[in-house]
Design an enzyme around this catalytic site. Structure first.
Site, PDB file in Angstrom:
ATOM      1  N   GLY A  72       0.772  -1.247   0.000  1.00  0.00           N
ATOM      2  CA  GLY A  72       0.000   0.000   0.000  1.00  0.00           C
ATOM      3  C   GLY A  72       0.794   1.283   0.000  1.00  0.00           C
ATOM      4  N   CYS A 128       1.696   0.875  -9.723  1.00  0.00           N
ATOM      5  CA  CYS A 128       1.409  -0.079  -8.655  1.00  0.00           C
ATOM      6  C   CYS A 128       0.011  -0.652  -8.861  1.00  0.00           C
ATOM      7  CB  CYS A 128       1.495   0.657  -7.331  1.00  0.00           C
ATOM      8  SG  CYS A 128       1.418  -0.442  -5.958  1.00  0.00           S
ATOM      9  N   LYS A 161       8.517   3.493 -14.530  1.00  0.00           N
ATOM     10  CA  LYS A 161       8.267   2.079 -14.200  1.00  0.00           C
ATOM     11  C   LYS A 161       6.908   1.675 -14.750  1.00  0.00           C
ATOM     12  CE  LYS A 161       8.780  -1.383 -10.799  1.00  0.00           C
ATOM     13  NZ  LYS A 161       9.171  -1.430  -9.402  1.00  0.00           N
TER      14      LYS A 161
HETATM   15  C1  LIG Z   1       7.087  -5.995  -0.742  1.00  0.00           C
HETATM   16  C2  LIG Z   1       7.179  -5.279  -2.052  1.00  0.00           C
HETATM   17  C3  LIG Z   1       7.067  -3.892  -2.066  1.00  0.00           C
HETATM   18  C4  LIG Z   1       7.163  -3.196  -3.280  1.00  0.00           C
HETATM   19  N1  LIG Z   1       7.064  -1.835  -3.288  1.00  0.00           N
HETATM   20  C5  LIG Z   1       7.209  -1.145  -4.463  1.00  0.00           C
HETATM   21  C6  LIG Z   1       7.197   0.278  -4.474  1.00  0.00           C
HETATM   22  O1  LIG Z   1       7.103   0.948  -3.443  1.00  0.00           O
HETATM   23  N2  LIG Z   1       7.314   0.881  -5.689  1.00  0.00           N
HETATM   24  C7  LIG Z   1       7.455   0.196  -6.876  1.00  0.00           C
HETATM   25  O2  LIG Z   1       7.568   0.807  -7.937  1.00  0.00           O
HETATM   26  N3  LIG Z   1       7.511  -1.164  -6.881  1.00  0.00           N
HETATM   27  C8  LIG Z   1       7.384  -1.839  -5.710  1.00  0.00           C
HETATM   28  N4  LIG Z   1       7.446  -3.209  -5.711  1.00  0.00           N
HETATM   29  C9  LIG Z   1       7.649  -3.932  -6.987  1.00  0.00           C
HETATM   30  C10 LIG Z   1       9.120  -4.274  -7.192  1.00  0.00           C
HETATM   31  O3  LIG Z   1       9.922  -3.120  -7.278  1.00  0.00           O
HETATM   32  C11 LIG Z   1       9.310  -5.115  -8.476  1.00  0.00           C
HETATM   33  O4  LIG Z   1       8.834  -4.366  -9.585  1.00  0.00           O
HETATM   34  C12 LIG Z   1       8.546  -6.423  -8.433  1.00  0.00           C
HETATM   35  O5  LIG Z   1       8.598  -7.006  -7.141  1.00  0.00           O
HETATM   36  C13 LIG Z   1       9.101  -7.424  -9.472  1.00  0.00           C
HETATM   37  O6  LIG Z   1      10.455  -7.725  -9.220  1.00  0.00           O
HETATM   38  P1  LIG Z   1      10.908  -9.051  -8.401  1.00  0.00           P
HETATM   39  O7  LIG Z   1      10.179 -10.202  -9.010  1.00  0.00           O
HETATM   40  O8  LIG Z   1      12.391  -9.105  -8.554  1.00  0.00           O
HETATM   41  O9  LIG Z   1      10.486  -8.815  -6.970  1.00  0.00           O
HETATM   42  C14 LIG Z   1       7.359  -3.915  -4.505  1.00  0.00           C
HETATM   43  C15 LIG Z   1       7.473  -5.317  -4.466  1.00  0.00           C
HETATM   44  C16 LIG Z   1       7.397  -6.004  -3.276  1.00  0.00           C
HETATM   45  C17 LIG Z   1       7.543  -7.507  -3.280  1.00  0.00           C
END
Ligand SMILES: Cc1cc2nc3c(=O)[nH]c(=O)nc-3n(C[C@H](O)[C@H](O)[C@H](O)COP(=O)(O)O)c2cc1C
Length: 309
Positions: A72, A128, A161
């Site tokens: 969130g 998001c 993003k």
């Molecule tokens: C717990 C959590 C919090 C995240 N918070 C954000 C955020 O604040 N802003 C954002 O752009 N992406 C956020 N993401 C997405 C990640 O930056 C990333 O795009 C996504 O997890 C895919 O990469 P991964 O498979 O390596 O985790 C979040 C992901 C996770 C798991």
């Protein structure tokens, strides 16, 4: 040496960049990421005001290495975060500050404050899947408008993003490019839900959330491959990177750098292992730089489907 990359003028010692949100906002965790072999860090998304995240459960591991979260966009707000930016910069850590807002003006205000405090680049979170900001990332016109307003005022590079939960991702990415973006990050989490069969309710307190980790990797590869066909600006790959092969796959598809998030749940040691694996691959195939590998999968001629008479 072979791992060095340059993206939008940023010089990094490794192509591995911390993905936004996964390690929060403290300079100590950012420093641990760099000390373990990372090239740059992205902050958690920061907004104009402090904001509480959703209640627990806000993240669960669905299968090994695959997560669903709805945290969130909880964050301290830009004014509180400025001190942390300064500490991160005292350690000379390359820092990308992820920003969000509820209007074009508030996005800009947060980004300008971050730039003034020393951020090396801005990443805008228009993507998001479980918060209001997702509405910009599903609309090409709004995306182009926001990017061009921000580019007019910022002097540091601006990355966008991308939200994968759209029918035509190329269209949104091209709008970001037309607005003047210096690169795109592909992809954010994929809209998802898990339901507890005993309580008969969604497990996350928010109901739905975003899928990350292993399961989304092949989806991210395809998105990067398709984006590379249409974009001129660099692509930073993101989604389910946990091995050196995942990194090379992204680069072969067209990525210039790679973000890593969920895989850090088992510790930062993974970064050293990935860097060594990339170097070994480059030695074996006689590559001198990551740039030489970029987009090579596009040389492969896709087979035409024969016509049936
Ligand atoms: C717990 C959590 C919090 C995240 N918070 C954000 C955020 O604040 N802003 C954002 O752009 N992406 C956020 N993401 C997405 C990640 O930056 C990333 O795009 C996504 O997890 C895919 O990469 P991964 O498979 O390596 O985790 C979040 C992901 C996770 C798991």
């Amino acid at each position: 040496m072979k791992l060095k990359i340059e993206i939008a003028g940023l010089k990094l010692k490794s192509p591995l960049i911390l993905a936004s949100g996964v390690l929060g906002v403290s300079y100590s965790s950012m420093k641990r990421f760099i000390d373990a072999g990372g090239g740059a860090v992205t902050s958690k998304s920061i907004g104009p005001e402090s904001r509480r995240g959703y209640k627990n459960p806000s993240i669960i591991e669905l299968n090994p290495g695959t997560f669903i979260n709805a945290v969130g966009l909880g964050n301290p707000g830009i004014d509180e975060f400025l001190a942390e930016i300064k500490k991160i910069k005292d350690y000379r850590i390359p820092l990308i500050v992820s920003v969000f807002g509820d209007s074009n003006d508030s996005y800009l205000e947060v980004a300008l404050k971050a730039e003034k405090a020393g951020a090396d680049a801005i990443e805008i979170n228009i993507s998001c899947p479980h918060a209001e900001v997702s509405s910009i990332g599903i609309d090409a016109k709004l995306t182009k408008e926001l990017v061009s307003i921000m580019k007019k005022q910022l002097t540091i590079p601006l990355f966008v993003k991308l939200n994968p939960n759209v029918t035509n991702l190329n269209e949104i990415a091209l709008a970001a490019e037309e607005g003047g973006a210096d690169g795109v990050v592909a992809i954010n989490t994929i809209s998802a839900m898990a339901i507890d069969v005993n309580t008969m309710r969604p497990i996350l307190s928010h109901g739905s959330g975003g899928l990350s980790g292993n399961a989304i990797h092949p989806i991210a590869v395809k998105k990067i491959y398709d984006l590379y066909n249409v974009l001129k600006i660099p692509i930073i790959g993101c989604g389910g990177v946990s091995t050196w092969k995942d990194v090379i796959e992204f680069v072969l598809a067209g990525a210039s750098a790679v973000q890593i998030g969920s895989a850090l749940c088992n510790g930062m040691e993974i970064l050293g292992t990935i860097n060594e694996g990339i170097e070994e691959y480059m030695r074996t195939h006689d590559f001198g730089s990551i740039k030489e590998i970029k987009g090579l999968a596009h040389q492969f001629q896709l087979q035409e489907v024969p016509d049936f008479d």
